[in-house]
Write an enzyme that holds these catalytic residues in place. Structure first.
Site, PDB file in Angstrom:
ATOM      1  N   THR A  93       0.923  -1.189  -0.133  1.00  0.00           N
ATOM      2  CA  THR A  93       0.023  -0.009  -0.118  1.00  0.00           C
ATOM      3  C   THR A  93       0.938   1.114  -0.128  1.00  0.00           C
ATOM      4  O   THR A  93       1.401   1.424   0.902  1.00  0.00           O
ATOM      5  CB  THR A  93      -0.825  -0.027   1.351  1.00  0.00           C
ATOM      6  OG1 THR A  93      -1.791  -1.099   1.369  1.00  0.00           O
ATOM      7  CG2 THR A  93      -1.694   1.522   1.026  1.00  0.00           C
ATOM      8  N   LYS A 168      -7.869   1.555  -2.985  1.00  0.00           N
ATOM      9  CA  LYS A 168      -7.476   1.133  -1.765  1.00  0.00           C
ATOM     10  C   LYS A 168      -7.542   2.301  -0.732  1.00  0.00           C
ATOM     11  O   LYS A 168      -7.985   2.200   0.335  1.00  0.00           O
ATOM     12  CB  LYS A 168      -5.899   0.597  -1.791  1.00  0.00           C
ATOM     13  CG  LYS A 168      -5.218   0.491  -0.356  1.00  0.00           C
ATOM     14  CD  LYS A 168      -5.620  -0.986   0.172  1.00  0.00           C
ATOM     15  CE  LYS A 168      -5.065  -0.933   1.690  1.00  0.00           C
ATOM     16  NZ  LYS A 168      -5.460  -2.171   2.325  1.00  0.00           N
ATOM     17  N   LYS A 243      -1.868   5.123   8.518  1.00  0.00           N
ATOM     18  CA  LYS A 243      -0.761   5.128   7.441  1.00  0.00           C
ATOM     19  C   LYS A 243      -1.806   5.431   6.243  1.00  0.00           C
ATOM     20  O   LYS A 243      -1.607   6.426   5.401  1.00  0.00           O
ATOM     21  CB  LYS A 243      -0.050   3.846   7.260  1.00  0.00           C
ATOM     22  CG  LYS A 243       0.730   3.807   6.054  1.00  0.00           C
ATOM     23  CD  LYS A 243       1.275   2.273   5.589  1.00  0.00           C
ATOM     24  CE  LYS A 243       1.614   2.421   4.228  1.00  0.00           C
ATOM     25  NZ  LYS A 243       2.249   1.072   3.764  1.00  0.00           N
TER      26      LYS A 243
END
Ligand code: NAD
Length: 296
Positions: A93, A168, A243
């Site tokens: 990611t 995402k 994050k």
């Protein structure tokens, strides 16, 4: 059988690479951490001495690394050694800009790439039930699909370079915001003398229904499999949620999108982490909210 290099054998990469071995692929792996290499070796992965050694002759190169800077540094290191025609799949990611830069670096060498971040966590990585969201050409996606199918249950082609990362971070921004919303509702319900189960029974069959409530309920009881019943052991750690919220805020700033609740969710998870709770499951935010003084 495909010859696959797997770089980054951590919590996610280790079990994902192990599933490729189980599927009969030949997997050469590399990680900077000796313990990760040891575990990978035990799972049947051929551990190489360097990333460059791991990619030698590989038809597919998978990366599962912490952040964009790691992916770009590894690409700089390995691309000169990659076999002609190798397909690069980055499952980390990372920020959208770095994902696009990684595609450009691969293309400069005449290689096709795919950004293919995952949803499903360590449990999904172990059980090979991950969902992949992919960005890149239709041809690269078609080539990647049989490999992704051995590590996950579903792959969605979201669009061109960076589209997988975009999907995402948008998804996880919804998740971060909705978890805080559900947690706030339980905190308010407690103050109003409404039981957890009563709120759950109503909201789970009403317009408040969402994944954060019905699958991952942040209070113990209504959903016995949720981390709330297990001392908020992750699951999906709050530090990883933070994050992803930071990545979505970075993307919102550079794309000029208004995401005020995303920004607030980032601030709330940052405070949770600053309170030493980065390793707690992200649904533990309910305990943090319970401890807060109400806003004036
Ligand atoms: P991790 O820290 O356990 O694993 C990352 C691994 O990369 C580490 O073992 C590290 O040593 C290795 N690494 C770093 N630089 C390297 C290099 N130059 N060469 C080789 N190896 C290198 O992290 P993780 O939980 O496995 O997450 C990996 C990625 O997946 C992250 O981008 C994370 O955001 C994403 N992700 C994690 C989860 C989760 O639940 N853990 C869920 C979805 C997505």
């Amino acid at each position: 059988m495909t010859s696959i290099a797997f770089l980054g054998l951590g919590n996610m990469g280790g079990p994902m690479a192990a599933n490729l071995v189980k599927a009969g692929h030949s997997v050469a792996g590399f990680d900077l951490v000796p313990a990760a290499c040891e575990a990978a070796r035990a799972a049947g992965i051929r551990v190489a001495a360097t990333a460059v050694e791991a990619v030698a002759g590989a038809e597919v190169i998978v990366t599962m690394l912490p952040a964009g800077r790691h992916v770009l540094a590894v690409y700089d290191e390995i691309l000169p050694a990659a076999a002609p025609g190798a397909l690069l799949i980055d499952c980390s990611t990372i920020d959208v800009a770095s994902a696009r830069a990684a595609h450009d670096k691969a293309a400069a060498r005449g290689l096709a790439g795919l950004d293919a971040p995952v949803s499903g966590g360590v449990g999904g990585a172990t059980a090979a039930t991950l969902t992949f969201m992919a960005g890149g050409s239709a041809e690269a996606f078609a080539r990647a699909e049989p490999v992704l199918a051995r590590m996950g249950r579903k792959s969605v082609h979201c669009g061109e370079a960076g589209a997988g990362q975009a999907a995402k971070i948008c998804n996880n921004m919804i998740l971060g915001i909705s978890m805080i919303g559900v947690a706030e509702a339980f905190v308010l319900a407690e103050k109003l003398g409404l039981s957890h189960q009563a709120l759950f029974d109503v909201a789970s069959t009403s317009s408040g229904q969402c994944w954060s409530l019905t699958t991952y309920c942040p209070v113990p009881g209504p959903v016995p499999t949720s981390p709330a019943n297990n001392g908020y052991r992750p699951g999906f750690a709050a530090a990883l949620m933070l994050k992803d919220l930071r990545l979505s805020q970075e993307a919102a700033r550079s794309a000029g999108a208004a995401t005020p609740l995303g920004a607030h969710a980032e601030a709330i998870y940052a405070a949770f982490e600053a309170a030493g709770q980065g390793g707690t499951d992200f649904s533990g935010i309910v305990e943090h909210l319970r401890g807060q003084a109400p806003e004036a």
